[in-house]
Design a protein around this motif. Structure first.
Motif, mmCIF file in Angstrom:
data_model
loop_
_atom_site.group_PDB
_atom_site.id
_atom_site.type_symbol
_atom_site.label_atom_id
_atom_site.label_comp_id
_atom_site.label_asym_id
_atom_site.label_seq_id
_atom_site.Cartn_x
_atom_site.Cartn_y
_atom_site.Cartn_z
ATOM 1 N N GLU A 1 -11.619 -39.574 30.917
ATOM 2 C CA GLU A 1 -12.578 -40.382 31.501
ATOM 3 C C GLU A 1 -13.334 -41.271 30.811
ATOM 4 O O GLU A 1 -13.874 -40.559 29.583
ATOM 5 C CB GLU A 1 -13.427 -39.360 32.476
ATOM 6 N N SER B 1 -23.360 -39.564 35.016
ATOM 7 C CA SER B 1 -24.081 -38.247 35.376
ATOM 8 C C SER B 1 -23.218 -37.458 35.482
ATOM 9 O O SER B 1 -23.460 -36.036 35.736
ATOM 10 C CB SER B 1 -24.767 -38.680 36.821
ATOM 11 N N ILE C 1 -20.623 -36.721 37.735
ATOM 12 C CA ILE C 1 -20.373 -36.660 39.131
ATOM 13 C C ILE C 1 -18.725 -36.364 39.293
ATOM 14 O O ILE C 1 -18.372 -35.578 39.537
ATOM 15 C CB ILE C 1 -20.897 -37.668 39.954
ATOM 16 N N TYR D 1 -15.895 -39.746 27.846
ATOM 17 C CA TYR D 1 -16.593 -40.672 26.946
ATOM 18 C C TYR D 1 -17.803 -41.300 27.356
ATOM 19 O O TYR D 1 -17.736 -41.837 28.687
ATOM 20 C CB TYR D 1 -15.658 -41.920 26.528
ATOM 21 N N GLU D 2 -19.099 -41.597 26.884
ATOM 22 C CA GLU D 2 -20.334 -42.070 27.298
ATOM 23 C C GLU D 2 -20.920 -42.765 26.266
ATOM 24 O O GLU D 2 -21.095 -42.178 25.072
ATOM 25 C CB GLU D 2 -21.030 -40.950 28.128
ATOM 26 N N ILE D 3 -21.327 -43.930 26.411
ATOM 27 C CA ILE D 3 -21.941 -44.645 25.365
ATOM 28 C C ILE D 3 -23.438 -44.356 25.579
ATOM 29 O O ILE D 3 -24.075 -44.595 24.415
ATOM 30 C CB ILE D 3 -21.633 -46.288 25.393
ATOM 31 N N ILE E 1 -15.514 -45.843 24.604
ATOM 32 C CA ILE E 1 -13.987 -45.463 24.814
ATOM 33 C C ILE E 1 -13.128 -46.834 24.359
ATOM 34 O O ILE E 1 -11.979 -46.633 23.953
ATOM 35 C CB ILE E 1 -13.692 -45.234 26.318
ATOM 36 N N PRO F 1 -17.464 -51.396 32.904
ATOM 37 C CA PRO F 1 -17.409 -52.723 33.543
ATOM 38 C C PRO F 1 -16.265 -53.510 33.052
ATOM 39 O O PRO F 1 -15.839 -54.501 33.674
ATOM 40 C CB PRO F 1 -18.793 -53.390 33.153
HETATM 41 C C1 LIG Z 1 -20.729 -46.198 36.948
HETATM 42 S S1 LIG Z 1 -21.338 -45.189 35.622
HETATM 43 C C2 LIG Z 1 -20.086 -43.923 35.800
HETATM 44 C C3 LIG Z 1 -20.559 -42.926 37.020
HETATM 45 C C4 LIG Z 1 -19.374 -41.632 37.108
HETATM 46 N N1 LIG Z 1 -18.035 -42.058 36.946
HETATM 47 C C5 LIG Z 1 -20.049 -40.628 37.989
HETATM 48 O O1 LIG Z 1 -19.201 -40.367 38.838
HETATM 49 O O2 LIG Z 1 -21.167 -40.134 37.694
HETATM 50 C C6 LIG Z 1 -20.654 -46.186 34.253
HETATM 51 C C7 LIG Z 1 -20.994 -45.340 32.834
HETATM 52 O O3 LIG Z 1 -19.704 -45.875 31.951
HETATM 53 C C8 LIG Z 1 -20.692 -45.938 30.716
HETATM 54 N N2 LIG Z 1 -20.159 -47.024 29.926
HETATM 55 C C9 LIG Z 1 -20.031 -48.322 29.852
HETATM 56 N N3 LIG Z 1 -19.116 -48.722 29.314
HETATM 57 C C10 LIG Z 1 -18.791 -47.861 28.330
HETATM 58 C C11 LIG Z 1 -17.588 -47.464 27.446
HETATM 59 N N4 LIG Z 1 -17.030 -48.625 26.903
HETATM 60 N N5 LIG Z 1 -17.390 -46.314 26.890
HETATM 61 C C12 LIG Z 1 -17.950 -45.317 27.433
HETATM 62 N N6 LIG Z 1 -18.769 -45.238 28.447
HETATM 63 C C13 LIG Z 1 -19.034 -46.652 28.929
HETATM 64 C C14 LIG Z 1 -22.124 -46.471 31.044
HETATM 65 O O4 LIG Z 1 -22.943 -46.317 30.299
HETATM 66 C C15 LIG Z 1 -22.391 -45.763 32.393
HETATM 67 O O5 LIG Z 1 -22.837 -44.392 32.261
#
Ligand SMILES: C[S@@+](CC[C@H](N)C(=O)[O-])C[C@H]1O[C@@H](n2cnc3c(N)ncnc32)[C@H](O)[C@@H]1O
Length: 243
Positions: A92, A97, A99, A117-119, A147, A164
Motif C-alpha cells: 500500500e 491513518s 484506515i 509505505y508512508e512518508i 514508495i 497524489p
Molecule cells: C489520502 S492519504 C491516505 C489515506 C489512507 N488510504 C487511509 O485510508 O487512511 C495519503 C497519504 O499518502 C502519503 N504519501 C504521499 N505521497 C507518498 C509517497 N510517495 N510515499 C508514501 N506515502 C506517501 C501522505 O503523507 C498521506 O498520508
C-alpha cells in the motif's frame, strides 16, 4: 461496545465504560454503560439507548484520523473489484491513518501481509496506534519510506496507491507485482486519472470507476427520504492488471 439511540438509530462508540458518557441526547451514567449487551438504558433526559457489542467496522469508524481516509463506499467498491482474501501479499502506498490498511490486514490474516509505505512520520505514528488498537500489527509492516523511491517486496498480489502522483510508482509497481497481480489507484480528480492513464505503457487497464452512495432516513411512522447532505464525489478508482 456501542450504544444506539433508539429513536434515531444514531450510534455511539464507548471506549471507556468507567466514565459517564455525554451525548446530545443527555448524559448516560457509567453504571448503566456497564450493563449487559441487549440492555436498554436511559440518559438523564430519559432518552433510550440499546447496548450492543461492537464489531470490526464499528472499531474502524472510530479510529483516530489524520489525513483524508478512503470512504467506506470506495472500500466496498474495491472489495467488489478485487478478491482481497487470507494469505494475500499487499503493498500500500500512502498509509495515512491506516484506515484502509486496517481493512486489508483484517482480510489477509492469518498468513498474509500488508506492506504499507508512508512518508510522514506523524501519520505513520497515528496508523501504528490505530493498528495496535485493532491488534492487527502482526499482519502489517509499516514503512516510513517514499514508495516512489522503490518497493522492497516482490511477488506481490495487489498494490494499492492512495498518493497524489501514482504515475511515479508505475515502474516500481510493475517490478514488484507477480504476473496477474492488480494495481489499484485512488485519485480525487479526473485530471490525475488521465495523467496516470497517459503515463501507463505496461499494465492492462481494467477500468476507471466511481461509486455513488446515498443513505435514506426513515422517520418512524412518517416519511422515508434521502439524507439532506450527502458526499457526492470522493474518489475515482483506476484498476490495472499485470499481464
Ligand atoms: C489520502 S492519504 C491516505 C489515506 C489512507 N488510504 C487511509 O485510508 O487512511 C495519503 C497519504 O499518502 C502519503 N504519501 C504521499 N505521497 C507518498 C509517497 N510517495 N510515499 C508514501 N506515502 C506517501 C501522505 O503523507 C498521506 O498520508
Amino acid at each position: 461496545m456501542i450504544i444506539i439511540h433508539r429513536k434515531t438509530g444514531k450510534k455511539f462508540y464507548i471506549e471507556d465504560k468507567d466514565k459517564d458518557f455525554n451525548t446530545h441526547f443527555g448524559i448516560i451514567k457509567k453504571e448503566d454503560l456497564n450493563k449487559e449487551p441487549g440492555s436498554i438504558i436511559k440518559s438523564h433526559l430519559n432518552e433510550e439507548f440499546l447496548i450492543l457489542e461492537d464489531n470490526f467496522n464499528d472499531l474502524v469508524r472510530y479510529l483516530k484520523r489524520g489525513p483524508q481516509s478512503i470512504h467506506e463506499k470506495d472500500i466496498g467498491l474495491l472489495y467488489s473489484l478485487v478478491n482481497i482474501s487470507p494469505g494475500m501479499k499487499i503493498v500500500e502506498g500512502g498509509t495515512g491513518s491506516g484506515i484502509l490498511t486496517s481493512y486489508l490486514a483484517n482480510s489477509v490474516r492469518p498468513n498474509g501481509k500488508v506492506y504499507s509505505y508512508e512518508i510522514r512520520e506523524d501519520f505513520y505514528n497515528i496508523a501504528k496506534k490505530n493498528l495496535e488498537k485493532l491488534k492487527l500489527l502482526d499482519y502489517v509492516e509499516l514503512k516510513l519510506k517514499n514508495i516512489n523511491e522503490g518497493i522492497d517486496e516482490k511477488d506481490i498480489d495487489l498494490i494499492i496507491l492512495d498518493i497524489p502522483d501514482p504515475w511515479n510508482t508505475l515502474d516500481h509497481a510493475y517490478n514488484s507485482l507477480k504476473f496477474g497481480g492488480y494495481l489499484v489507484s485512488f485519485l480525487p480528480n479526473i485530471t490525475s486519472v488521465l495523467k496516470l492513464l497517459y503515463s501507463n505503457d505496461k499494465f492492462l487497464l481494467i477500468g476507471v470507476y466511481e461509486n455513488f452512495y446515498r443513505k435514506w432516513i426513515y422517520e418512524k411512522g412518517k416519511v422515508l427520504r434521502p439524507r439532506n447532505l450527502e458526499l457526492v464525489h470522493t474518489e475515482f478508482i483506476v484498476l490495472f492488471r499485470k499481464v
